[in-house]
Design an enzyme around this catalytic site. Structure first.
Site, PDB file in Angstrom:
ATOM      1  N   ALA B  26       0.844  -1.342   0.179  1.00 17.96           N
ATOM      2  CA  ALA B  26       0.108  -0.025  -0.013  1.00 17.96           C
ATOM      3  C   ALA B  26       1.011   1.085  -0.069  1.00 17.96           C
ATOM      4  O   ALA B  26       0.477   2.328   0.624  1.00 17.96           O
ATOM      5  CB  ALA B  26      -0.826   0.135   1.296  1.00 17.96           C
ATOM      6  N   GLY B  28       3.676   3.349  -2.699  1.00 17.65           N
ATOM      7  CA  GLY B  28       3.475   4.170  -3.879  1.00 17.65           C
ATOM      8  C   GLY B  28       2.662   3.833  -5.273  1.00 17.65           C
ATOM      9  O   GLY B  28       1.818   4.573  -5.433  1.00 17.65           O
ATOM     10  N   ASN B  59       4.909  12.572  -0.690  1.00 12.57           N
ATOM     11  CA  ASN B  59       4.937  13.321  -2.100  1.00 12.57           C
ATOM     12  C   ASN B  59       4.241  12.579  -3.093  1.00 12.57           C
ATOM     13  O   ASN B  59       4.331  13.040  -3.944  1.00 12.57           O
ATOM     14  CB  ASN B  59       6.541  13.477  -2.364  1.00 12.57           C
ATOM     15  CG  ASN B  59       7.072  12.374  -2.709  1.00 12.57           C
ATOM     16  OD1 ASN B  59       6.989  11.210  -2.550  1.00 12.57           O
ATOM     17  ND2 ASN B  59       7.867  12.497  -3.921  1.00 12.57           N
ATOM     18  N   CYS B 174      39.489  -6.003  -1.847  1.00 12.73           N
ATOM     19  CA  CYS B 174      40.628  -4.947  -1.981  1.00 12.73           C
ATOM     20  C   CYS B 174      40.423  -3.739  -2.476  1.00 12.73           C
ATOM     21  O   CYS B 174      41.145  -2.692  -2.321  1.00 12.73           O
ATOM     22  CB  CYS B 174      41.611  -5.577  -2.699  1.00 12.73           C
ATOM     23  SG  CYS B 174      41.089  -6.266  -4.528  1.00 12.73           S
ATOM     24  N   CYS B 442       8.748 -22.814 -11.624  1.00 10.59           N
ATOM     25  CA  CYS B 442       7.416 -23.191 -12.373  1.00 10.59           C
ATOM     26  C   CYS B 442       7.226 -24.257 -13.462  1.00 10.59           C
ATOM     27  O   CYS B 442       6.204 -24.498 -13.588  1.00 10.59           O
ATOM     28  CB  CYS B 442       6.820 -21.751 -12.830  1.00 10.59           C
ATOM     29  SG  CYS B 442       7.815 -21.357 -14.843  1.00 10.59           S
TER      30      CYS B 442
END
Lengths: 348, 619
Positions: B26, B28, B59, B174, B442
């Site tokens: 819930a 943007g 906003n 490094c 799947c």
């Protein structure tokens, strides 16, 4: 206008910084300040208008005037999310005001209940940008002509069922900036070897490039000549939505309203008739716009309002903040196909 | 002519009022999506989000106001929607979708699921649940000006995991420890330092100079020797950073000057002279020297934000000093054996990283960065605006309408670009791809039928020959002792290949002499080895999983190449992700008779759980 914004409130408050943080990180503080200094007129508060209002208010413009002379009906109330359920009979702009203001208390939101056609010329001059929805073609042409000469940015947009469009006229000379990666220059220090890396220059550093682009009037955009050979050859690449728009604007002019589900049969007939007339006048075949279009251009589809309102809202933000290349000069959305194209019509 | 209800044909309008949909998230996209759904005519909506409202959400997450900060997103979203559509039937859950309560049965309640998420772990989870429940899923994501929507339908389209997604970017040790060349390297180092000093120490987050750096050795044999030496001693200068710090009472000046930091360790690095043959050598900082410098480098920016100022070396030294003291107090307050967790929204923690990173940037001759910029990179913040989410949420509903009508041939993947492509398209619809037959999530589970004698075959036999059973203590028992009989189905797992096989057993007493078992019909191919995920320039599928610096609109803006992207930053409590998914992490089992193993996950954090059990499902 926009250029004088620099002199106005240049300080951004910590409150604004916190609220606008995620968008300042995208378009920068300078753009946010320009938005903060902009005043916008929004005409028409139905589905598309409400979306544009929300987007502009959240973006943080200085002021937004909601102009609509129509009254709330059950249909219009169901089409948007700003009007309360008990507001039937009230003026649409007035009814939308409270919720609109709550979206962002830092923006000055006003409601105006007059008909836009009745407004004198100088009414428009107080704004930096004007956005017209649900207006007749003649009205849009008039307002556009009036505003463009004063460097006021003009936008038009509508949603018809599954279809929607946006048009912009940002004037003869619209200036904006684009952020480009900085070009890393070669080494110029004597004691570094020729292959020395330059850790000083952040590869992510960018620079702002200034650009200028010109736009034509709404009138010119709609009155393109299709009878010449060159235009005819290009027809395949032209979005059909452009012609659909012409048909729907003619319907609006002739009937004083948009096609309504209640009079579906009668309005469909009229739409087909208008299509034949409009295309014939342009010297084009009716087959350009197949009959099926009538089933999908009634009322306003909420998700289509969201898409068109999103693009239109962002174009307003770009124009006001003078940042990033504007779409030039039409955006057409076909909600059946999910395609959104930008194309230019009018004098180059 | 068709009858219309508003803009929709009547049959479609009717099906909308009766169907049930689930919105996951819930934020943007979620706020925009809920609004679009009710305005379009959807009546039965359930929404779930584990998060609470933050001021930086305001906003774009327009269902929330300032007064709601701190409250549940799902709850407030529901209330706001009901204001303009009281007849909508909305159920809100302030919870994680990965909570075992939301099992396959839960998902089966819905005709459609729509994701509005910001992290890959949750997306993977919902993907698997929807596949298991065989419910269509609409997946989406946004970042900045870019966005994407797609439809996932088991058996017809690719699932979310059919194609490998790029893993988050990591940097070689490094580079972080010896030879940083970009601000992000210094920022990562500073976060590691925070953990070494105040948080959970991690062997992968070393900050001291790496003596085994292959680039440092003039002589390859030398490097090998050093590597062995340091491994033996556990690294030559090995005193645990935290122990040392504690021993000095976290004295900021000593920290600054001494080991791990800006003077002594830098001087040590300088002795590894080969590193600096082609690079600009680092310049060590001394605490006392800094304070004798003119304070010249402050850029006073009256019209800007405090956070956007870039301080000078003195400023950052001060900030370092101050934040170490504050963090030290925090640590003391928490008591014995306490650890702090880095959080971009905790000011001293953010100050510490800002200061430490900038001092290191200065040492390595890089231009220093403002706190604003450091926060973006350290906190993996992805910029976000209302309009992008509005467009994507509109497209989601349009795909939803087609999905409910089972018009999968009409469904598309749609990309939102920042600028139109050469064919003038700003919104680019693309046909959906069919499922990847090798997808380990799947693709239908491979099966084989085996004939054997359950009374005579012992468990061990299975292990030796082709399968591993993992039940070491049971190896000498007969299969029939477990109730295995004719028609039993066994699910077996081979850890090494990350592979599951379903074995159908046919009991027979008529096998040939010396034949323990017989495969009936075809045996399936072995599973393909999972391909190594590529590091790409593409936007990651969850910046909660991403170490990649996020900077404004520079994130991959290639035409048509945008992957599903996310809109929210890492949660306060997460630390820097270091390791990419390991290819031998065990997969969850989707047994025929057991509960979906995904539902066994108890943790609510975003890390994917390691499933340490191997399960054999028995009839």
């Amino acid at each position: 206008m926009i250029d004088t914004i620099e002199k106005e409130e240049n300080i951004i408050s910590e409150e604004e910084a916190a609220q606008y943080d995620r968008q300042i990180r995208l378009w920068g503080l300078d753009a946010q300040k320009r938005l903060r200094g902009s005043r916008v007129l929004l005409v028409g508060l139905r589905g598309l208008g409400a979306e544009v209002a929300k987007n502009l208010i959240l973006a943080g413009v200085k002021g937004l005037t909601l102009l609509d002379h129509e009254q709330v009906t059950e249909e219009s109330r169901r089409a948007q999310f700003l009007i309360p359920v008990d507001a039937d009979g009230q003026n649409q702009a007035q009814a939308s005001l409270e919720r609109a203001q709550l979206l962002n208390p830092m923006v000055e939101v006003k409601a105006d209940t007059d008909a836009v056609g009745s407004k004198p010329d100088d009414f428009f001059f107080q704004f930096d940008a004007v956005c017209l929805t649900r207006c007749s073609k003649d009205l849009m042409v008039r307002v556009d002509q009036l505003c463009a000469s004063r460097n006021i940015k003009v936008f038009c947009g509508d949603v018809f069922g599954y279809h929607g469009y946006m048009f912009s006229d940002l004037g003869q000379e619209h200036h904006y900036v684009e952020e480009k990666p900085k070009v890393v220059k070669g080494s110029n220090e004597a004691n570094d070897g020729p292959e020395a890396k330059k850790p000083k220059v952040d590869p992510n550093e960018t620079t702002m490039v200034k650009k200028t682009v010109s736009f034509c009037s709404f009138k010119a955009a709609l009155e393109v000549d299709w009878t010449n050979e060159k235009a005819k050859n290009n027809l395949k690449r032209i979005p059909v939505d452009y012609f659909l728009l012409q048909v729907l604007l003619k319907f609006r002019t002739d009937k004083g309203r948009d096609p309504q589900p209640d009079s579906f049969a009668e309005d469909s007939q009229l739409l087909l008739q208008i299509r034949d007339d409009v295309l014939e006048t342009m010297g084009l075949s009716s087959e350009l716009l197949p009959n099926t279009f009538v089933s999908y251009c009634f009322s306003e589809m909420a998700p289509v309002c969201a898409v068109v309102g999103g693009v239109l809202g962002q174009e307003l933000v770009k124009a006001l903040s003078q940042r990033d290349a504007p779409h030039r000069n039409f955006f057409f959305f076909d909600g059946l196909k999910g395609s959104g194209v930008v194309d230019y019509f009018g004098s180059k | 002519m068709a009858k219309l209800v508003g803009p929709l044909r009547k049959e479609l309008a009717d099906s909308l009022s009766s169907c049930r949909v689930l919105v996951v998230g819930a934020g943007g996209i979620g706020c925009e999506l809920l609004k679009n759904l009710v305005l379009t005519g959807f009546k039965n909506i359930e929404v779930i989000d584990l998060d609470t409202i933050d001021v930086s959400n305001l906003n774009r997450q327009f269902l929330f106001q300032k007064k709601h900060v701190g409250k549940s997103k799902a709850q407030v979203a529901k209330e706001s929607v009901l204001r303009f559509c009281p007849s909508a039937n909305i159920t809100a859950y302030h919870d994680s979708i990965m909570n075992p309560d939301y099992n396959v049965e839960f998902f089966r309640n819905f005709q459609l699921v729509m994701n509005a998420l910001d992290n890959r772990a949750a997306r993977n989870h919902v993907n698997r649940m929807c596949l298991a429940a065989d419910i269509p899923l609409i997946e989406s994501g946004t970042a900045g000006y870019l966005g994407q929507v797609t439809v996932i339908k088991k058996g017809q389209t690719e699932c979310y995991e059919c194609q490998p997604k790029p893993t988050q970017k990591t940097f070689p040790g490094c580079t972080i420890r010896n030879t940083p060349s970009e601000p992000i390297h210094c920022i990562v180092w500073a976060k590691y330092l925070f953990n070494q000093l105040f948080g959970e120490e991690d062997a992968d987050q070393e900050v001291s100079p790496d003596t085994a750096d292959p680039e440092a050795a003039w002589n390859p044999a030398d490097a090998a020797a050093r590597a062995t030496a340091s491994n033996k001693d556990g690294d030559i200068k090995r005193v645990s950073t935290k122990e040392w710090a504690r021993s000095t009472g976290y004295d900021p000046v000593k920290l600054f000057n001494k080991v791990q930091l800006f003077k002594d360790d830098i001087m040590y690095l300088l002795t590894m002279d080969k590193l600096w043959k082609k690079r600009k050598a680092p310049l060590p900082l001394d605490w006392t020297e800094i304070h004798h410098l003119e304070s010249s480098q402050e850029e006073a920016c009256g019209t800007g934000l405090k956070d956007q100022q870039v301080l000078g070396v003195q400023g950052y030294a001060q900030l370092f000093h101050h934040s170490v003291e504050t963090l030290r107090s925090q640590l003391i307050e928490k008591g014995e054996g306490a650890e702090l967790v880095w959080d971009k929204d905790d000011p001293p923690a953010m100050d510490f990283v800002t200061a430490a990173a900038n001092l290191r940037m200065n040492v390595f001759s890089m231009n220093m960065k403002s706190r604003f910029d450091v926060k973006s990179m350290a906190g993996n913040i992805i910029p976000a605006i209302a309009t992008t989410n509005a467009v994507i949420a509109g497209l989601i509903v349009l795909e939803a309408l087609k999905t409910l009508n089972s018009e999968f041939d009409q469904c598309r993947t749609i990309f939102l670009n920042k600028q139109p492509n050469p064919r003038k398209k700003l919104l680019v619809p693309c046909a959906l791809d069919p499922p990847n037959p090798s997808c380990y999530v799947c693709a239908s589970k491979p099966e084989v039928t085996v004939k054997l004698n359950v009374h005579k075959t012992i468990v061990q036999a299975l292990q030796d020959k082709r399968f591993k059973s993992g039940l070491e203590t049971n190896n000498n028992k007969f299969l029939s002792d477990f109730g295995i009989r004719n028609g039993s189905r066994l699910q077996v797992d081979d850890f090494l290949q990350d592979y599951t096989l379903l074995v159908n057993l046919i009991h027979s007493e008529e096998l040939e002499k010396d034949v323990e078992f017989e495969v009936v019909g075809d045996a399936p191919d072995k599973a393909p080895t999972p391909s190594v995920p590529e590091e790409g320039k593409n936007i990651a599928n969850g910046n909660k999983d991403s170490a990649q610096p996020s900077t404004s609109s520079k994130a991959a803006a290639e035409d048509d190449d945008v992957l599903i992207v996310d809109s929210d930053e890492e949660p306060s409590s997460s630390t820097m992700e270091a390791s990419p998914e390991s290819s031998n992490r065990k997969r969850k089992h989707h047994g025929t008779d057991t509960d979906d193993a995904a539902s066994k996950r108890k943790r609510l954090d975003q890390q994917p759980a390691d499933d340490d059990e191997d399960i054999i499902a028995l009839d």
